[in-house]
Design a protein around this motif. Sequence first.
Motif, PDB file in Angstrom:
ATOM      1  N   CYS A 194     -15.232  -8.134   5.177  1.00  0.00           N
ATOM      2  CA  CYS A 194     -14.889  -6.752   5.510  1.00  0.00           C
ATOM      3  C   CYS A 194     -14.415  -6.702   6.953  1.00  0.00           C
ATOM      4  O   CYS A 194     -15.202  -6.889   7.882  1.00  0.00           O
ATOM      5  CB  CYS A 194     -16.101  -5.845   5.333  1.00  0.00           C
ATOM      6  N   GLN A 195     -13.124  -6.500   7.130  1.00  0.00           N
ATOM      7  CA  GLN A 195     -12.566  -6.239   8.461  1.00  0.00           C
ATOM      8  C   GLN A 195     -11.579  -5.093   8.327  1.00  0.00           C
ATOM      9  O   GLN A 195     -10.705  -5.125   7.451  1.00  0.00           O
ATOM     10  CB  GLN A 195     -11.889  -7.489   9.034  1.00  0.00           C
ATOM     11  N   SER A 196     -11.745  -4.090   9.162  1.00  0.00           N
ATOM     12  CA  SER A 196     -10.932  -2.886   9.009  1.00  0.00           C
ATOM     13  C   SER A 196     -10.822  -2.156  10.337  1.00  0.00           C
ATOM     14  O   SER A 196     -11.441  -2.538  11.327  1.00  0.00           O
ATOM     15  CB  SER A 196     -11.566  -1.952   7.976  1.00  0.00           C
ATOM     16  N   HIS A 197     -10.045  -1.089  10.328  1.00  0.00           N
ATOM     17  CA  HIS A 197      -9.998  -0.183  11.480  1.00  0.00           C
ATOM     18  C   HIS A 197     -11.174   0.791  11.343  1.00  0.00           C
ATOM     19  O   HIS A 197     -11.007   2.007  11.211  1.00  0.00           O
ATOM     20  CB  HIS A 197      -8.664   0.560  11.508  1.00  0.00           C
ATOM     21  N   ALA A 198     -12.399   0.213  11.357  1.00  0.00           N
ATOM     22  CA  ALA A 198     -13.606   0.981  11.041  1.00  0.00           C
ATOM     23  C   ALA A 198     -13.811   2.158  11.988  1.00  0.00           C
ATOM     24  O   ALA A 198     -14.258   3.232  11.568  1.00  0.00           O
ATOM     25  CB  ALA A 198     -14.827   0.061  11.079  1.00  0.00           C
ATOM     26  N   ILE A 255     -14.377   5.275   0.917  1.00  0.00           N
ATOM     27  CA  ILE A 255     -15.507   5.613   1.779  1.00  0.00           C
ATOM     28  C   ILE A 255     -16.454   6.503   0.989  1.00  0.00           C
ATOM     29  O   ILE A 255     -16.135   7.643   0.662  1.00  0.00           O
ATOM     30  CB  ILE A 255     -15.028   6.316   3.063  1.00  0.00           C
ATOM     31  N   LYS A 256     -17.597   5.959   0.665  1.00  0.00           N
ATOM     32  CA  LYS A 256     -18.581   6.665  -0.155  1.00  0.00           C
ATOM     33  C   LYS A 256     -19.792   7.027   0.692  1.00  0.00           C
ATOM     34  O   LYS A 256     -20.437   6.153   1.271  1.00  0.00           O
ATOM     35  CB  LYS A 256     -19.014   5.779  -1.331  1.00  0.00           C
ATOM     36  N   GLU A 257     -20.032   8.323   0.830  1.00  0.00           N
ATOM     37  CA  GLU A 257     -21.192   8.814   1.575  1.00  0.00           C
ATOM     38  C   GLU A 257     -21.210   8.280   3.005  1.00  0.00           C
ATOM     39  O   GLU A 257     -22.254   7.964   3.563  1.00  0.00           O
ATOM     40  CB  GLU A 257     -22.482   8.436   0.835  1.00  0.00           C
ATOM     41  N   GLY A 258     -20.019   8.148   3.588  1.00  0.00           N
ATOM     42  CA  GLY A 258     -19.896   7.702   4.973  1.00  0.00           C
ATOM     43  C   GLY A 258     -19.826   6.204   5.153  1.00  0.00           C
ATOM     44  O   GLY A 258     -19.630   5.728   6.276  1.00  0.00           O
ATOM     45  N   ARG A 259     -19.973   5.427   4.066  1.00  0.00           N
ATOM     46  CA  ARG A 259     -19.953   3.977   4.156  1.00  0.00           C
ATOM     47  C   ARG A 259     -18.640   3.419   3.623  1.00  0.00           C
ATOM     48  O   ARG A 259     -18.136   3.865   2.598  1.00  0.00           O
ATOM     49  CB  ARG A 259     -21.118   3.369   3.366  1.00  0.00           C
ATOM     50  N   ILE A 260     -18.096   2.432   4.316  1.00  0.00           N
ATOM     51  CA  ILE A 260     -16.876   1.749   3.888  1.00  0.00           C
ATOM     52  C   ILE A 260     -17.285   0.686   2.871  1.00  0.00           C
ATOM     53  O   ILE A 260     -17.763  -0.389   3.241  1.00  0.00           O
ATOM     54  CB  ILE A 260     -16.152   1.119   5.094  1.00  0.00           C
ATOM     55  N   ILE A 261     -17.090   0.969   1.575  1.00  0.00           N
ATOM     56  CA  ILE A 261     -17.638   0.087   0.542  1.00  0.00           C
ATOM     57  C   ILE A 261     -16.617  -0.929   0.032  1.00  0.00           C
ATOM     58  O   ILE A 261     -16.957  -1.793  -0.777  1.00  0.00           O
ATOM     59  CB  ILE A 261     -18.222   0.901  -0.631  1.00  0.00           C
ATOM     60  N   ASP A 262     -15.403  -0.855   0.490  1.00  0.00           N
ATOM     61  CA  ASP A 262     -14.383  -1.864   0.198  1.00  0.00           C
ATOM     62  C   ASP A 262     -13.232  -1.615   1.156  1.00  0.00           C
ATOM     63  O   ASP A 262     -13.139  -0.541   1.757  1.00  0.00           O
ATOM     64  CB  ASP A 262     -13.889  -1.775  -1.250  1.00  0.00           C
ATOM     65  N   VAL A 263     -12.370  -2.599   1.337  1.00  0.00           N
ATOM     66  CA  VAL A 263     -11.177  -2.423   2.159  1.00  0.00           C
ATOM     67  C   VAL A 263     -10.327  -3.679   2.023  1.00  0.00           C
ATOM     68  O   VAL A 263     -10.842  -4.768   1.797  1.00  0.00           O
ATOM     69  CB  VAL A 263     -11.535  -2.184   3.654  1.00  0.00           C
ATOM     70  N   ASN A 264      -9.014  -3.494   2.098  1.00  0.00           N
ATOM     71  CA  ASN A 264      -8.170  -4.678   2.249  1.00  0.00           C
ATOM     72  C   ASN A 264      -8.396  -5.211   3.658  1.00  0.00           C
ATOM     73  O   ASN A 264      -8.497  -4.444   4.606  1.00  0.00           O
ATOM     74  CB  ASN A 264      -6.694  -4.300   2.075  1.00  0.00           C
ATOM     75  N   ALA A 313      -6.984  -6.223   6.761  1.00  0.00           N
ATOM     76  CA  ALA A 313      -5.620  -5.953   7.239  1.00  0.00           C
ATOM     77  C   ALA A 313      -4.846  -7.208   7.619  1.00  0.00           C
ATOM     78  O   ALA A 313      -3.616  -7.214   7.592  1.00  0.00           O
ATOM     79  CB  ALA A 313      -5.678  -5.004   8.433  1.00  0.00           C
ATOM     80  N   ASN A 314      -5.556  -8.284   7.963  1.00  0.00           N
ATOM     81  CA  ASN A 314      -4.880  -9.523   8.342  1.00  0.00           C
ATOM     82  C   ASN A 314      -4.616 -10.449   7.168  1.00  0.00           C
ATOM     83  O   ASN A 314      -3.921 -11.452   7.321  1.00  0.00           O
ATOM     84  CB  ASN A 314      -5.718 -10.290   9.371  1.00  0.00           C
ATOM     85  N   GLN A 315      -5.163 -10.148   6.000  1.00  0.00           N
ATOM     86  CA  GLN A 315      -5.101 -11.115   4.920  1.00  0.00           C
ATOM     87  C   GLN A 315      -4.699 -10.553   3.558  1.00  0.00           C
ATOM     88  O   GLN A 315      -4.190 -11.297   2.718  1.00  0.00           O
ATOM     89  CB  GLN A 315      -6.463 -11.798   4.752  1.00  0.00           C
ATOM     90  N   GLN A 316      -4.956  -9.279   3.309  1.00  0.00           N
ATOM     91  CA  GLN A 316      -4.771  -8.740   1.970  1.00  0.00           C
ATOM     92  C   GLN A 316      -4.042  -7.403   2.036  1.00  0.00           C
ATOM     93  O   GLN A 316      -3.762  -6.860   3.098  1.00  0.00           O
ATOM     94  CB  GLN A 316      -6.128  -8.563   1.283  1.00  0.00           C
ATOM     95  N   GLY A 317      -3.741  -6.876   0.865  1.00  0.00           N
ATOM     96  CA  GLY A 317      -3.163  -5.554   0.783  1.00  0.00           C
ATOM     97  C   GLY A 317      -1.679  -5.516   1.080  1.00  0.00           C
ATOM     98  O   GLY A 317      -0.988  -6.543   1.064  1.00  0.00           O
ATOM     99  N   ALA A 339      -5.599   1.374  -6.272  1.00  0.00           N
ATOM    100  CA  ALA A 339      -6.651   0.397  -6.551  1.00  0.00           C
ATOM    101  C   ALA A 339      -7.989   0.860  -5.989  1.00  0.00           C
ATOM    102  O   ALA A 339      -9.035   0.732  -6.645  1.00  0.00           O
ATOM    103  CB  ALA A 339      -6.271  -0.965  -5.970  1.00  0.00           C
ATOM    104  N   MET A 340      -7.987   1.412  -4.769  1.00  0.00           N
ATOM    105  CA  MET A 340      -9.238   1.864  -4.156  1.00  0.00           C
ATOM    106  C   MET A 340      -9.802   3.094  -4.862  1.00  0.00           C
ATOM    107  O   MET A 340     -11.017   3.331  -4.825  1.00  0.00           O
ATOM    108  CB  MET A 340      -9.025   2.142  -2.671  1.00  0.00           C
ATOM    109  N   ALA A 341      -8.947   3.871  -5.526  1.00  0.00           N
ATOM    110  CA  ALA A 341      -9.453   5.000  -6.311  1.00  0.00           C
ATOM    111  C   ALA A 341     -10.336   4.504  -7.452  1.00  0.00           C
ATOM    112  O   ALA A 341     -11.307   5.164  -7.839  1.00  0.00           O
ATOM    113  CB  ALA A 341      -8.296   5.829  -6.859  1.00  0.00           C
ATOM    114  N   THR A 342     -10.025   3.320  -7.997  1.00  0.00           N
ATOM    115  CA  THR A 342     -10.854   2.785  -9.076  1.00  0.00           C
ATOM    116  C   THR A 342     -12.235   2.388  -8.581  1.00  0.00           C
ATOM    117  O   THR A 342     -13.207   2.434  -9.343  1.00  0.00           O
ATOM    118  CB  THR A 342     -10.187   1.558  -9.737  1.00  0.00           C
TER     119      THR A 342
END
Length: 377
Positions: free
Chosen positions: A153-157, A194-203, A205-209, A288-291
């Motif tokens: 998990c690496q993101s613009h958190a 983002i579920k209940e304030g938590r980032i539960i998945d993400v591409n 940014a340097n590797q996927q998506g 995809a993230m909607a799923t």
Amino acid sequence: MKEHILAINLGSTSTELAIYKGAEELWQEQISHSTAELAKFDRVNEQLPWRQELIIDSLVAAEVEIKELAAIAARGGAGLDALPGGVYSIDEVMVADLKAAKNAEHASNLAGIIAFELSQEYKIPSFVVDPITVDEFPLVARLSGWSKLPRRCQSHALNLKAISRNVAEDLNRELTELRLIGVHLGGGFSIAPIKEGRIIDVNNANQQGPYSPERAGGLPVMQLVDYIYAEEPTKEELQKELIVQGGLASYLGTNSGEEIEERIKDGDAQAELVYQGMIYQLAKEIGAMATVLKGEVDAIFLTGGLANSDYLVQEIIARVGYIAPVRLYPGAEEMKHLAQGVGRVLTKVESAKDYDRARKSFNQRLAEYEQWDIQWR
């Protein structure tokens, strides 16, 4: 009592500075870096003296007395180990990981290094807030398809969490009630459920998506393997091509969305195809993230620099607007969020966390995967 906080945010294409007193921004400066400027450096860490000099010169020109600051807030770098969200004191252990780019090479690593060096020289505390490596994945999101390569998990958190709070406020709802898809559109992209304030998945940014102004995004794996064996690039050369010179820069020789949109207006068919390709991939990732949220999405928000583009925004809405209402927060709340996070520590509303202790605890819990999954499911 000292009240002013210096916020430092180093992105792949910009150096952003601001002085805050509480939630009030007293001064800010953003320095943009062109592809040509960045091309002078083979490695991101080589930018450190240049970026630090830019920061010092800007503070001197603005007559900022560094020794009179209450604290420095820096963007947390991609080189850090995985951590829960929160505010962390910058110390030698953290700086060592940032300098080594332990988990990823990115300009954000330089912010904490510079903040720490200034804090040591001027005897003031320094912190990072919600670093890029904030990790709140459930176990199922870590599986990549190959046991040797777990997803990270690496993101613009920082910005995703800040804008999530804004969305909750604007909707007059508690963040813990909401299911959101956050889309950060900068030099790299982060698309996160983002579920209940938590980032539960993400591409990552340097590797996927999707590809972005600078990142190549997800690539055909076997074609990439063939390319590596045929061309034999060094690790550094390949990383530069994929992370700094990929995406729009690879196809069109520029990372500027504004420039590309002008080329489209002038009838440049290649520019239009490449830009539409990026939008196409963005929309696919949002879908995809909607799923992940099982289709129960209260809102999609677009933020970051490219969210200022009416062309891009309308094209995205046309593809994903059926999923949930799309809300716009152009630019970023990162600087304000950095200062507010440190402000909570200085006013003792929140305690700063110890990086080394937090990462060891995180890794221990991750190893005990059954308990981890129960906690974060």
